[in-house]
Design a protein around this motif. Sequence first.
Motif, mmCIF file in Angstrom:
data_model
loop_
_atom_site.group_PDB
_atom_site.id
_atom_site.type_symbol
_atom_site.label_atom_id
_atom_site.label_comp_id
_atom_site.label_asym_id
_atom_site.label_seq_id
_atom_site.Cartn_x
_atom_site.Cartn_y
_atom_site.Cartn_z
ATOM 1 N N GLN A 1 0.837 -1.187 0.000
ATOM 2 C CA GLN A 1 0.000 0.000 0.000
ATOM 3 C C GLN A 1 0.879 1.245 0.000
ATOM 4 O OE1 GLN A 1 -2.697 -0.115 3.293
ATOM 5 N NE2 GLN A 1 -4.048 -1.540 2.273
ATOM 6 N N VAL A 2 0.541 2.175 -0.860
ATOM 7 C CA VAL A 2 1.233 3.447 -0.921
ATOM 8 C C VAL A 2 0.735 4.310 0.231
ATOM 9 C CG1 VAL A 2 1.590 5.505 -2.345
ATOM 10 C CG2 VAL A 2 1.393 3.258 -3.422
ATOM 11 N N PRO A 3 1.654 4.985 0.950
ATOM 12 C CA PRO A 3 1.199 5.857 2.036
ATOM 13 C C PRO A 3 0.325 6.990 1.488
ATOM 14 C CG PRO A 3 3.609 5.638 2.047
ATOM 15 C CD PRO A 3 3.108 4.958 0.824
ATOM 16 N N LEU A 4 -0.726 7.290 2.218
ATOM 17 C CA LEU A 4 -1.629 8.366 1.826
ATOM 18 C C LEU A 4 -1.285 9.628 2.602
ATOM 19 C CD1 LEU A 4 -5.024 6.427 1.919
ATOM 20 C CD2 LEU A 4 -3.729 7.121 -0.097
ATOM 21 N N PRO A 5 -1.589 10.809 2.017
ATOM 22 C CA PRO A 5 -1.407 12.040 2.790
ATOM 23 C C PRO A 5 -2.235 11.969 4.078
ATOM 24 C CG PRO A 5 -1.945 12.541 0.505
ATOM 25 C CD PRO A 5 -2.112 11.054 0.685
ATOM 26 N N ARG A 6 -1.724 12.554 5.135
ATOM 27 C CA ARG A 6 -2.396 12.496 6.429
ATOM 28 C C ARG A 6 -3.766 13.170 6.418
ATOM 29 N NH1 ARG A 6 -1.264 12.294 11.970
ATOM 30 N NH2 ARG A 6 -1.747 14.408 12.541
ATOM 31 N N ARG A 7 -3.842 14.362 5.902
ATOM 32 C CA ARG A 7 -5.090 15.138 5.939
ATOM 33 C C ARG A 7 -5.317 15.803 4.580
ATOM 34 N NH1 ARG A 7 -4.799 12.376 9.676
ATOM 35 N NH2 ARG A 7 -4.402 12.911 11.813
ATOM 36 N N VAL B 1 -8.370 12.706 -6.174
ATOM 37 C CA VAL B 1 -8.138 11.795 -5.053
ATOM 38 C C VAL B 1 -8.022 10.339 -5.504
ATOM 39 C CG1 VAL B 1 -9.802 10.750 -3.449
ATOM 40 C CG2 VAL B 1 -8.769 12.879 -2.906
ATOM 41 N N GLY B 2 -8.728 9.981 -6.553
ATOM 42 C CA GLY B 2 -8.701 8.610 -7.039
ATOM 43 C C GLY B 2 -7.320 8.092 -7.374
ATOM 44 N N ARG B 3 -6.453 8.961 -7.858
ATOM 45 C CA ARG B 3 -5.105 8.518 -8.236
ATOM 46 C C ARG B 3 -4.265 8.122 -7.027
ATOM 47 N NH1 ARG B 3 -1.447 12.710 -7.485
ATOM 48 N NH2 ARG B 3 -2.423 14.742 -7.352
ATOM 49 N N MET C 1 -9.219 22.817 10.290
ATOM 50 C CA MET C 1 -8.239 22.521 9.257
ATOM 51 C C MET C 1 -7.087 23.523 9.244
ATOM 52 S SD MET C 1 -11.185 21.566 6.500
ATOM 53 C CE MET C 1 -10.197 21.819 5.088
ATOM 54 N N GLN C 2 -6.815 24.161 10.367
ATOM 55 C CA GLN C 2 -5.746 25.150 10.423
ATOM 56 C C GLN C 2 -4.371 24.539 10.662
ATOM 57 O OE1 GLN C 2 -6.398 28.181 9.363
ATOM 58 N NE2 GLN C 2 -8.455 27.367 9.088
ATOM 59 N N GLU C 3 -4.332 23.261 11.011
ATOM 60 C CA GLU C 3 -3.044 22.607 11.194
ATOM 61 C C GLU C 3 -2.320 22.569 9.845
ATOM 62 O OE1 GLU C 3 -3.357 18.793 13.105
ATOM 63 O OE2 GLU C 3 -4.992 19.504 14.352
ATOM 64 N N PRO C 4 -0.993 22.648 9.873
ATOM 65 C CA PRO C 4 -0.258 22.727 8.606
ATOM 66 C C PRO C 4 -0.256 21.444 7.776
ATOM 67 C CG PRO C 4 1.249 22.641 10.469
ATOM 68 C CD PRO C 4 -0.137 22.764 11.029
ATOM 69 N N ASP C 5 -0.722 20.333 8.338
ATOM 70 C CA ASP C 5 -0.651 19.083 7.574
ATOM 71 C C ASP C 5 -1.864 18.837 6.681
ATOM 72 O OD1 ASP C 5 -2.354 18.537 9.677
ATOM 73 O OD2 ASP C 5 -1.471 16.592 10.141
ATOM 74 N N TRP C 6 -2.785 19.803 6.555
ATOM 75 C CA TRP C 6 -3.917 19.656 5.635
ATOM 76 C C TRP C 6 -3.457 20.033 4.229
ATOM 77 C CZ3 TRP C 6 -8.681 17.574 6.456
ATOM 78 C CH2 TRP C 6 -9.027 17.315 7.795
ATOM 79 N N ILE C 7 -3.715 19.161 3.276
ATOM 80 C CA ILE C 7 -3.326 19.375 1.885
ATOM 81 C C ILE C 7 -4.591 19.581 1.064
ATOM 82 C CG2 ILE C 7 -2.281 18.307 -0.157
ATOM 83 C CD1 ILE C 7 -0.559 16.664 1.836
ATOM 84 N N LYS C 8 -4.584 20.595 0.231
ATOM 85 C CA LYS C 8 -5.727 20.867 -0.651
ATOM 86 C C LYS C 8 -5.587 20.032 -1.920
ATOM 87 C CE LYS C 8 -7.930 24.714 -3.078
ATOM 88 N NZ LYS C 8 -7.858 26.170 -3.333
ATOM 89 N N MET C 9 -6.663 19.314 -2.258
ATOM 90 C CA MET C 9 -6.654 18.483 -3.466
ATOM 91 C C MET C 9 -8.067 18.454 -4.051
ATOM 92 S SD MET C 9 -5.518 14.498 -3.913
ATOM 93 C CE MET C 9 -3.764 14.841 -3.868
ATOM 94 N N ARG C 10 -8.163 18.543 -5.349
ATOM 95 C CA ARG C 10 -9.479 18.463 -5.981
ATOM 96 C C ARG C 10 -10.052 17.064 -5.778
ATOM 97 N NH1 ARG C 10 -7.933 20.034 -11.620
ATOM 98 N NH2 ARG C 10 -9.289 18.282 -12.014
ATOM 99 N N PRO C 11 -11.356 16.967 -5.487
ATOM 100 C CA PRO C 11 -11.964 15.650 -5.264
ATOM 101 C C PRO C 11 -11.755 14.670 -6.415
ATOM 102 C CG PRO C 11 -13.474 17.364 -4.587
ATOM 103 C CD PRO C 11 -12.316 18.054 -5.264
ATOM 104 N N ASP C 12 -11.752 15.165 -7.646
ATOM 105 C CA ASP C 12 -11.579 14.250 -8.778
ATOM 106 C C ASP C 12 -10.138 13.747 -8.922
ATOM 107 O OD1 ASP C 12 -10.696 16.766 -9.533
ATOM 108 O OD2 ASP C 12 -11.465 16.631 -11.568
#
Length: 177
Positions: A3-9, A172-174, A159-170
């Motif tokens: 399994q590839v590690p996923l971003p935390r948030r 996320v599948g990759r 979501m003010q913690e620095p570990d939140w990453i912005k990603m478009r919902p479409d």
Amino acid sequence: MKQVPLPRRLWLPCPAEQLNDELNRLCAWLRRRAVPYGYLSPRAPLLANLTLMENLWLPQAWLDGRSRRAVFHQVRELLAALESELRDTVVGSELEAWLSQRPSQLSVGDQELVAVLRAALRRPRVVVLDPAWTDLGSRMGLLVDASWWRPAPDPDPLMQEPDWIKMRPDEVGRLLM
């Protein structure tokens, strides 16, 4: 397969009017790919005519064939891992009495605890957070190993913690391919 590690948030921005559709799409997508996931909502769908134990056990029995006893022991272990003020309210001789209650007998905080327990029982790789979920306190430590995905129109105070990453919902599948 490793399994590839996923971003935390992950913050998955989407318009407010599309939020329910996006939540449904994410959960359906995870289910189709057999990714263990949990869904946290303050409107946790607990069945009113079932006890807490039945609300926790039945999804596990249906998904994994686990026995009631196995789920009870896992619940006890999960609760023992919580900070002492939470653990002391429901562990020990009072645990069986607490688990025999119906959802209508619970405080809002206990209903949220049951939602977190139900998610943690799945040992999720991903936790989808409803934007109305407001508690990232100590009970969320039960889900620390999962990647948290939060579809929301705007980042909120949680979501003010620095570990939140912005990603478009479409996109996320990759992450899970």
